[in-house]
Scaffold this motif. Structure first.
Motif, mmCIF file in Angstrom:
data_model
loop_
_atom_site.group_PDB
_atom_site.id
_atom_site.type_symbol
_atom_site.label_atom_id
_atom_site.label_comp_id
_atom_site.label_asym_id
_atom_site.label_seq_id
_atom_site.Cartn_x
_atom_site.Cartn_y
_atom_site.Cartn_z
ATOM 1 N N LYS A 3 0.836 -1.204 0.000
ATOM 2 C CA LYS A 3 0.000 0.000 0.000
ATOM 3 C C LYS A 3 0.870 1.252 0.000
ATOM 4 O O LYS A 3 0.591 2.220 -0.706
ATOM 5 N N LYS A 6 2.296 1.661 -3.435
ATOM 6 C CA LYS A 6 1.248 2.091 -4.369
ATOM 7 C C LYS A 6 0.936 3.577 -4.192
ATOM 8 O O LYS A 6 0.839 4.325 -5.177
ATOM 9 N N ASP A 7 0.780 4.008 -2.930
ATOM 10 C CA ASP A 7 0.502 5.423 -2.663
ATOM 11 C C ASP A 7 1.633 6.310 -3.166
ATOM 12 O O ASP A 7 1.401 7.386 -3.725
#
Length: 945
Positions: A3, A6-7
């Motif tokens: 995550k 991805k961010d």
């Protein structure tokens, strides 16, 4: 991690409203003052599991810092591959020889025609990082050139990563391993690429004044305009000191000129340099040395030994020369020089030296009336590219069976065969620039020097030991042999700290304890003079278990802070000096840090030494402003020292006559302890304006105008805060048996109505004392200079350090509530949060608060206990409009100050009530997201293990 990654990618390529991540997010890399492309490559190397680089061009001048990293990686079994080639014959065959020395590196030669790639791939645990752009693996590209490279981290399943990995895989398949046979053929057929800068052009550039020389000449003209008769120039070895002297003499146009030096060879060489600059008839230039007595020449170059003879001086009237230049002016205190200086009365006397600081405490500055015209120090010269760059490598000294070289190690161990072999192995690994090694080795004792030279010679590395027991003739002969390549090393103790000129030196080797920063820099500078085909100097420092190891980073970084935390950072994140690099192996770093832990850098003894040196340099009592401009100690050290009330207090302890009343002393203590740091300009500026005002009064509008000129933010709250500080009401809080306000004298410094500011009656009375007024102005002027490191248009400057009291003041709070604040204080619209990342002891109460930088961008943080989600404090903290200011320090061991990391945002889905600590009390935990992604350097300082 997925995550977070991805961010970070979405933040960089799609929308910056997604949380960014400085370590994982896309970055455009360039060489700027804060960061170099090499710094990013180095950080990636130290964190990766393996790497593959495809780089067409590699230069030897970048391999030394690379080898330091690779040596540490080898201990962790981390390996890598470099794919390179023979395109345009750019890569010198020596580059391949040096790469082959790296045991954990595979070198492959690309078969692709016109191979010109520049890509760096790093394999991490669960992601990959690619750096691709314009930068080859050369020193210029990775440190100084205007280059662009894009850094991208991605999941291993990402399309772009797969494309790059496939390209790398295909390239590897179409490449072959570097072999001795291929290298033999390459060396045989290799033609050195044409260099557009011929030797003739280089020489012609040398005799034109560079910018630093121009500044020095301007200052000399200023001294002459002021009718001064003496001046001193400090110019690092190799910076064109002789040419600078020639330019100065040419500008003066003397009727007769005398140049004095201690050796005939230098006199003859200097004569030629002066002739190149001044020109005219060759017959106007003469030598006075030995049997050659050209005393009737217009430009006379003399040795001190001949000139100081009575029969010579009797021939020359006192006013015979109107301009005299003393080279190596640090020798001018010697009797022979003094005899000459007492005899002659020139219109102007110029001294030039690279080393004015004398270990024998002779006052060189006094001889030249303390007229320091200019300083060209080693670091400045390297920044200006006047000298050959160096690669400093601090590595661990030889160790066997747990025994480490230290200050008391027996000679048998120092010269043991195994240690000699270890030294030779490291010398070979890190190499040198040029056709053969020409090294200067500094060791600790004379018998060690002699035995080490014998053992080096016996291993086919011819060396000669030189000590102060050897004659001048032997020294000269040995230097000639080194330059001619007949020997590889001169082994000495402290003989060559200054005065020697061996331009071809390409290795400096330190096998001894660092006794002083001055000597360290003198020895480091021996090999930095420019020389044909010498691209860099390798400086190898074998670091044992020495108590003075902490001096190494201080000397290399010209660090005057005497701040242990800053020195630690200089070891953790090595700096650049121009094109020069500073590198420490992991074990060497640990030894330096251990040495640092054992010493008190800001002790009164250290301050006394620093004060005496500066007083000698200036010829008067130095002020804080002088320490800022010239000293070996930052002015802030005097403010932070708990044993000192203020600088006047220190002067009194040094035996100086400083008469102050108790009230005056208290006020000086206030401005020193609270304002000198320059963290806010407002109070400093107001006090200076009042001090410069004829009636000690200024208008409100005048003050606002000056704040605007300093780009300082202005609002009602900060103006009220200035009043609170200067009336001392901010300090009206108990501190022991008294308030801080009472400790600072209890009296307001100013009166303020709607239209004007003015000094209070108490201040007006204190200002009648000229000593008080002088010391007060000194603090204000120094504080304003220190303020240049801060951004005045906002309350806090990112990555600067603040303690809790600073934060209370800069948040414009009416009282200093730092004592009971501890980890945070919820205000009306702002909450400062102080996080100590690593706890010193698990037994400490606050050790139960497990602050973790879980993903490199957010910190897990806890309120006090007991607290509940329904608690009023927690409800106020979680208000949407509450501004959170985050301050973090690594541990309590680094002192009271925290780094400001900017604003934080509560990630609402992470907020929950938890039971913590041995008594399982309730607290509210939450993740605090940094609004500004953390810079790699700050990440390393605060969070790296």
């Amino acid at each position: 991690m997925n995550k977070t990654l991805k961010d970070a990618i979405l933040n960089g390529f799609y929308d910056d409203n997604y949380p960014g991540h400085e370590l994982l997010g896309p970055q455009l890399l360039a060489n700027n003052s804060d960061n170099k492309i090499w710094s990013t490559l180095r950080d990636e190397l130290l964190k990766c599991k393996s790497f593959t680089w495809a780089v067409a061009f590699i230069t030897q001048d970048m391999l030394v810092p690379f080898k330091v990293v690779m040596a540490d990686l080898a201990k962790k079994n981390v390996t890598g591959t470099i794919i390179t080639g023979d395109y345009l014959g750019f890569n010198n065959p020596r580059v391949f020889d040096e790469l082959k020395k790296i045991s954990n590196l595979k070198i492959k030669i690309a078969s692709e025609a016109g191979f010109h790639a520049k890509g760096y791939l790093f394999e991490h645990e669960d992601y990959q990082t690619v750096i691709i752009g314009s930068a080859n693996f050369t020193r210029s590209a990775l440190i100084s050139n205007y280059e662009w490279s894009l850094k991208i981290s991605s999941n291993k399943e990402a399309a772009l990563t797969k494309q790059f990995s496939d390209q790398i895989k295909g390239l590897e398949e179409n490449s072959f391993d570097l072999t001795d046979e291929w290298l033999k053929n390459y060396r045989k057929n290799w033609v050195k690429p044409v260099n557009n800068h011929s030797e003739k052009n280089i020489i012609s550039e040398k005799i034109k004044p560079n910018q630093m020389q121009q500044d020095a000449l301007k200052n000399l003209q200023g001294l002459l305009a002021e009718k001064q008769t003496k001046g001193l120039i400090v110019s690092a070895t190799g910076t064109g000191k002789t040419y600078l002297g020639a330019f100065a003499v040419k500008a003066y146009k003397p009727k007769r000129f005398l140049y004095v030096v201690h050796r005939r060879q230098i006199a003859e060489k200097s004569l030629q340099s002066f002739y190149q600059v001044i020109g005219g008839k060759q017959s106007d230039y003469g030598i006075l040395s030995g049997n050659k007595h050209d005393v009737n020449k217009k430009y006379l170059f003399a040795t001190v030994q001949t000139l100081s003879q009575d029969k010579i001086l009797e021939q020359l009237p006192a006013d015979y020369f109107d301009y005299i230049l003393i080279d190596e002016a640090h020798r001018a205190a010697a009797p022979s020089y003094q005899k000459i200086l007492c005899h002659f009365k020139p219109k102007f006397l110029l001294g030039m030296t690279a080393t004015p600081e004398r270990m024998d405490e002779q006052d060189v500055y006094k001889i030249f009336d303390y007229n320091l015209a200019y300083e060209i120090r080693l670091r400045d010269a390297l920044e200006e590219k006047i000298l050959t760059p160096f690669h400093y490598v601090g590595i661990q000294d030889y160790e066997e069976n747990g025994e480490i070289i230290d200050d008391t190690t027996d000679l048998r161990y120092l010269t043991a065969d195994k240690r000699v072999q270890y030294i030779l192995k490291e010398l070979n690994y890190y190499g040198y620039s040029g056709d053969r090694p020409r090294g200067l080795i500094f060791c600790s004792r004379q018998d060690e020097a002699r035995e080490l030279a014998e053992k080096l010679t016996a291993t086919s590395h011819p060396a000669v030991a030189l000590t102060n027991e050897d004659s001048e003739d032997k020294r000269g002969k040995t230097v000639t042999e080194l330059e001619a390549g007949k020997i590889e090393y001169i082994v000495t103790v402290d003989l060559f700290n200054e005065g020697v000129d061996i331009p071809s030196l390409n290795q400096i080797v330190m096998l001894r304890n660092t006794q002083s920063s001055i000597v360290f820099i003198q020895q480091l500078g021996r090999g930095l003079r420019k020389y044909p085909n010498k691209q860099f100097v390798t400086v190898l420092d074998f670091i044992g278990n020495y108590k003075n190891n902490y001096l190494i980073p201080i000397a290399l970084n010209n660090d005057t802070s005497r701040d242990k935390d800053r020195v630690r950072r200089e070891i953790q994140i090595p700096d650049f000096v121009g094109l020069s690099t500073i590198n420490f192996s992991q074990i060497a770093s640990e030894r330096i840090l251990h040495s640092l832990d054992q010493v008190k850098l800001d002790s009164m003894r250290e301050l006394r030494i620093s004060y005496k040196e500066l007083k000698q340099k200036l010829g008067r009592v130095p002020l804080l402003l002088d320490f800022y401009n010239y000293g070996s100690t930052s002015p802030l050290v005097f403010a932070k020292n708990h044993a000192l009330a203020h600088y006047g207090d220190f002067l009194q302890k040094m035996g100086e006559s400083v008469e102050l009343t108790k009230k005056q002393s208290q006020i000086l203590s206030f401005v020193t302890k609270e304002l000198l740091s320059g963290k806010r300009v407002h109070e400093l500026l107001l006090l200076k304006m009042l001090l410069n005002s004829d009636n000690r009064k200024i208008s409100f509008d005048e003050y606002i105008e000056q704040l605007n000129k300093h780009h300082a933010y202005v609002d009602k709250d900060v103006l009220n805060s200035v009043d609170d500080i200067l009336t001392l009401s901010f300090f009206d809080v108990k501190s022991g048996k008294t308030t801080k306000k009472e400790q600072y004298g209890g009296s307001s410094l100013i009166n303020h109505d709607l239209l004007t500011y003015e000094f209070s009656p108490v201040m007006r009375n204190c200002l009648k004392n000229t000593a008080f007024k002088k010391l007060l102005m000194d603090v204000l002027e120094t504080g304003l200079l220190l303020n240049q490191d801060y951004q005045n248009d906002q309350q806090f400057t990112i990555y600067k350090q603040y303690d809790r009291k600073d934060v209370c003041r800069l948040l414009n709070w009416p009282l200093d509530v730092s004592a009971p604040m501890y980890g945070y204080r919820v205000g009306e619209n702002v909450t400062p949060i102080f996080i100590t990342y690593k706890k010193d002891s698990e037994e400490k109460r606050n050790a139960v608060y497990d602050n973790q930088l879980s993903d490199g961008r957010s910190l897990r943080w806890y309120t006090r206990a007991p607290r509940h989600l329904s608690s009023d404090e927690v409800q106020r903290l979680l208000k949407p409009d509450m501004k959170l200011q985050l301050f973090v320090k690594r541990s309590d061991a680094v002192g009271k100050e925290f780094f400001y990391l900017g604003e934080g945002k509560v990630l609402q889905d992470t907020v929950k009530e938890e039971k913590i600590g041995p008594k399982k009390k309730s607290a509210v935990g939450m993740n605090l997201l940094l609004k500004r992604p953390l810079a790699p350097s700050m990440y390393k300082i605060l969070f790296d293990n």
